[in-house]
Design an enzyme around this catalytic site. Sequence first.
Site, PDB file in Angstrom:
ATOM      1  N   ASP A   1       9.015 -47.210  43.779  1.00 51.17           N
ATOM      2  CA  ASP A   1       9.487 -46.159  44.688  1.00 51.17           C
ATOM      3  C   ASP A   1       9.155 -44.770  44.142  1.00 51.17           C
ATOM      4  O   ASP A   1       9.111 -44.564  42.930  1.00 51.17           O
ATOM      5  CB  ASP A   1      11.005 -46.315  44.895  1.00 51.17           C
ATOM      6  CG  ASP A   1      11.494 -45.574  46.120  1.00 51.17           C
ATOM      7  OD1 ASP A   1      10.658 -45.161  46.957  1.00 51.17           O
ATOM      8  OD2 ASP A   1      12.727 -45.399  46.258  1.00 51.17           O
TER       9      ASP A   1
ATOM     10  N   ASN B   1       9.960 -50.502  56.468  1.00 51.69           N
ATOM     11  CA  ASN B   1       8.946 -49.452  56.335  1.00 51.69           C
ATOM     12  C   ASN B   1       8.134 -49.216  57.621  1.00 51.69           C
ATOM     13  O   ASN B   1       7.434 -48.202  57.738  1.00 51.69           O
ATOM     14  CB  ASN B   1       8.004 -49.723  55.154  1.00 51.69           C
ATOM     15  CG  ASN B   1       8.650 -49.478  53.798  1.00 51.69           C
ATOM     16  OD1 ASN B   1       8.349 -50.158  52.814  1.00 51.69           O
ATOM     17  ND2 ASN B   1       9.544 -48.496  53.710  1.00 51.69           N
TER      18      ASN B   1
END
Length: 228
Positions: A15, A64
């Site tokens: 991330d 996502n």
Amino acid sequence: MSHKNILKNLAIIMDGNGRWAKERGLIRTKGHEKGADVIRDITQYCAEHKTIETVTLYAFSTENWKRPKYEVDFLMRLLDSWLKKELPTYHKFGAKFETVGDISGFSKKLQETIASIKQQTAHHTNVTQILALNYGARDEIVRAVNKLISQDIKVTEESLGDALDSPYTDIDLLVRTSGEQRLSNFLLWQLSYSEFYFTQTLWPDFNALELDDIISQFYDVDRRFGGI
Ligand code: IPE
Ligand code: IPE
Ligand code: MG
């Protein structure tokens, strides 16, 4: 040197690509490009590490898809070109490529690339690199339960564990970069008894040296698994 714990299965939530780019005044996609390069260093480390059998990397979640279309499209194209470019790397490090997640949601072309890289690296034994693609732990568990129902198999911890996306086992250590301390729908079943490590480092700045430091801390944790 003897360690208290043995690290077999490592998982990483990669991330912070967008923030890395933003800090530099770049568009988010530049962060994804830089982030993709880091994977090579990590794969080499895992392949050379004596006990690591699998490294599962969260690359694209079922959530996502909510991102702007240009970013999703970019990530799909990046994955396709990155996999093709990395084939020699898999061979060099003796790494096998696998995936978890529902890749039937991807384009036919990308699915073909994924299948081809899997097939060409299937014989490697130093490490299995598992990319989590269109992956959500809830989706994985629901698909597994439905698989058991359709085959009229009783749900037990063992049968459900086996019906999850393969090849799969308990994760020993989970690392998340970028300072966020959440799972974001990653591996709920497999993380039941994992150790967790959160680092502030943004994924494009992460490297094998920092991973090695995290792993040395993992070795000394007292993992009790409910015992004393
Ligand atoms: C992780 O980086 C990569 C993917 C989720 C594809 P992000 O894109 O989430 O980066 P931040 O969290 O916005 O900085
Ligand atoms: C988790 O990161 C998914 C991946 C790293 C692929 P996100 O950036 O999507 O997670 P949230 O939105 O911060 O929870
Ligand atoms: Mg993020």
